[in-house]
Design an enzyme around this catalytic site. Structure first.
Site, PDB file in Angstrom:
ATOM      1  N   HIS A   1       0.837  -1.205   0.000  1.00 40.94           N
ATOM      2  CA  HIS A   1       0.000   0.000   0.000  1.00 40.94           C
ATOM      3  C   HIS A   1       0.875   1.260   0.000  1.00 40.94           C
ATOM      4  CE1 HIS A   1      -3.609   2.402   1.181  1.00 40.94           C
ATOM      5  NE2 HIS A   1      -2.695   3.157   1.763  1.00 40.94           N
ATOM      6  N   GLU A   2       1.808   1.322   0.935  1.00 39.02           N
ATOM      7  CA  GLU A   2       2.670   2.519   1.001  1.00 39.02           C
ATOM      8  C   GLU A   2       3.528   2.631  -0.258  1.00 39.02           C
ATOM      9  OE1 GLU A   2       1.822   4.633   3.086  1.00 39.02           O
ATOM     10  OE2 GLU A   2       0.650   3.305   4.371  1.00 39.02           O
TER      11      GLU A   2
HETATM   12 ZN    ZN Z   1      -2.996   5.223   2.028  1.00 44.62          ZN
END
Ligand code: ZN
Length: 496
Positions: A261-262
């Site tokens: 995600h990051e």
């Molecule tokens: Zn986010």
């Protein structure tokens, strides 16, 4: 072509960007490296940098350069006009707020953060309620100062996602809710609620694997890094991007997917033009678009069968012990497990948007005056039960779970759900124009998809507001239907 006024503007914006990037770095360092007794000194450093940033952002010279440029707009290129337009918007928002207001809000946020942390630990909403009330007052006052006095919640939303209104979001969310609730119930009926069978994944091997995955997705470790912090986040701009993750031996997928995600955020940051990072031409569009980038890599890509076709052999090589009795199909189900939870940040992809819709409805009611702060816990619990089918036993797993309101960050939650919608709509489009994407993933090749996002989204910086950008990229106005179709496909195949 450039003019002296335009050069002056660029110089001012560059100073501001450099100061802000140092602020970001100090914030990152605070969460990653700060020695336990250095917090007071860091607070002083941050306050001084905030003062300097405010001084630079509200410099009358900047305002004068803008006024001069606005009197000769026709002489500017289309790109230069974008830079002036966005710089004017930011400048006006800064100078309309008196210094006393800004420092009062900062002081209150700091006090409210501590009140929230304590209230959450003690499950005591009443002690925290006055802090939310004050934040609501401040938010309305701020909207008034900015000329949005009749629409304070729209102003709060616009701060995160320019161009959206509560009304537009309510329409989108109503359509999403109508499709989502029956789907969630149908999946819940089939999914059971078994705890995860993944346990005992050594942290060093987790670190190795996520580093290999994120590098292969395209994250440039020559211009970025990943470290450990309490909460995962991504900070920085193209030339220096800092990501964080966290590790638990018994929750290997939490670490992996929050890192992916990051990485999605990081790929966007690294994809924005380094040359133009001080101006709108090299800056992100809004929170929802940022979130669409992280969500697509995390979910549409990272949880797909094709992705795991490539990565599973290496995963088994690194975690031979804990995976001994786990079949490929079981692993894929773990990756796409659906388990209802009261806690938003622990939520699976199917339930997640319902958590956001709950928060949006509550914020709307608070701003409209239809809900008093003291009645928040009851309203939260009732609505939670109706949407998610479960009721908090205490406020720490209900209304006190999120940090956002303690900082006065109203209007922020919708971005998460809008980001999910945009991710699904972009993903649909990408697969239409690049039908070989999943075959690429199965070979461990993600460049075609990354190049597409670079071309269609990252390269454009903030030239187009979110809703216009979505139409430009996908040929359709923003709609919840692609997200619903994606969830039906992905989870229907497993559970229904
Ligand atoms: Zn986010």
């Amino acid at each position: 072509m450039t003019t002296p006024a335009y050069d002056r503007l660029l110089n001012q914006l560059k100073s501001l960007h450099l100061i802000q990037s140092v602020q970001g770095l100090l914030g990152w360092d605070e969460q990653v490296n700060l020695p336990p007794k250095s917090a007071g000194f860091r607070a002083e450093q941050m306050a001084e940098m905030a003062r300097l940033a405010h001084e630079t952002a509200s410099d009358p010279e900047l305002g004068a350069a803008l006024t001069e440029l606005e009197s000769q707009l026709d002489a500017l290129s289309a790109d230069q006009q974008v830079v002036v337009r966005e710089a004017r918007r930011d400048y006006d928002r800064v100078v309309r707020l008196p210094a006393e207001f800004v420092s009062a809000k900062a002081r209150h946020s700091s006090a409210a953060y501590h009140a929230w942390a304590q209230a959450r630990a003690e499950r005591d909403f009443a002690s925290y309620a006055p802090f939310i009330e004050r934040h609501l007052e401040l938010a309305k006052q701020e909207a008034e100062l900015q000329g949005w006095g009749d629409r304070p919640y729209d102003y709060a939303i616009d701060l995160h996602d320019p161009g959206f209104t509560a009304e537009r979001i309510a329409t989108l969310f109503a359509e999403l809710t109508a499709g989502l609730v029956p789907l969630v119930r149908a999946i819940e009926a089939k999914a059971g609620n078994e705890p995860s069978a993944l346990r005992g994944f050594p942290v060093d091997a987790q670190r190795t694997f996520l580093r290999e995955v994120t590098a292969r997705l395209g994250f440039d470790y020559e211009h970025g890094r990943i470290d450990v912090a309490l909460h995962p986040f991504c900070e920085g701009s193209g030339l220096d991007v800092r990501m964080t993750t966290r590790f638990h031996e018994d929750e290997p997928l939490d670490s992996l997917f929050s890192s992916i995600h990051e990485t999605g955020h990081g790929l966007y940051a690294q994809g924005l033009s380094a040359e133009h990072q001080a101006t709108a031409l090299g800056q992100y569009v809004g929170m929802a678009v940022h979130e669409s980038q992280s969500r697509m890599w995390e979910n549409q890509v990272g949880r797909s069968r094709a992705f795991w076709q490539f990565f599973e052999p290496r995963y088994r090589e690194l975690f031979a012990g804990p995976l001994t009795d786990i079949s490929s199909e079981q692993l894929y189900r773990e990756i796409n497990a659906v388990r209802p939870t009261l806690i938003r940040v622990d939520s699976d992809e199917v339930h997640y948007n319902l958590h956001i819709i709950l928060r949006f409805e509550i914020e709307q009611a608070l701003f409209a005056g239809d809900l008093a702060v003291r009645d928040l816990p009851a309203a939260w619990n009732d609505r939670c039960e109706a949407l998610l089918g479960c009721r908090p036993q205490h406020d720490a797993e209900g209304v006190l779970q999120d940090v956002h309101w303690s900082g006065g960050a109203f209007g922020y939650f919708p971005s998460y759900c809008l980001g999910n919608m945009i991710a699904a709509q972009n993903w649909d489009r990408a697969r239409q124009v690049l039908p070989e994407l999943e075959a690429d993933f199965a070979r461990g090749d993600f460049t075609r998809l990354l190049d597409w996002t670079r071309r269609e989204i990252h390269d454009l910086g903030n030239r187009h507001a979110t809703l216009a950008l979505v139409e430009r990229v996908t040929g359709q106005p923003l709609s919840p239907q692609p997200l619903l179709a994606y969830l039906r496909d992905r989870y229907g195949e497993i559970y229904l």
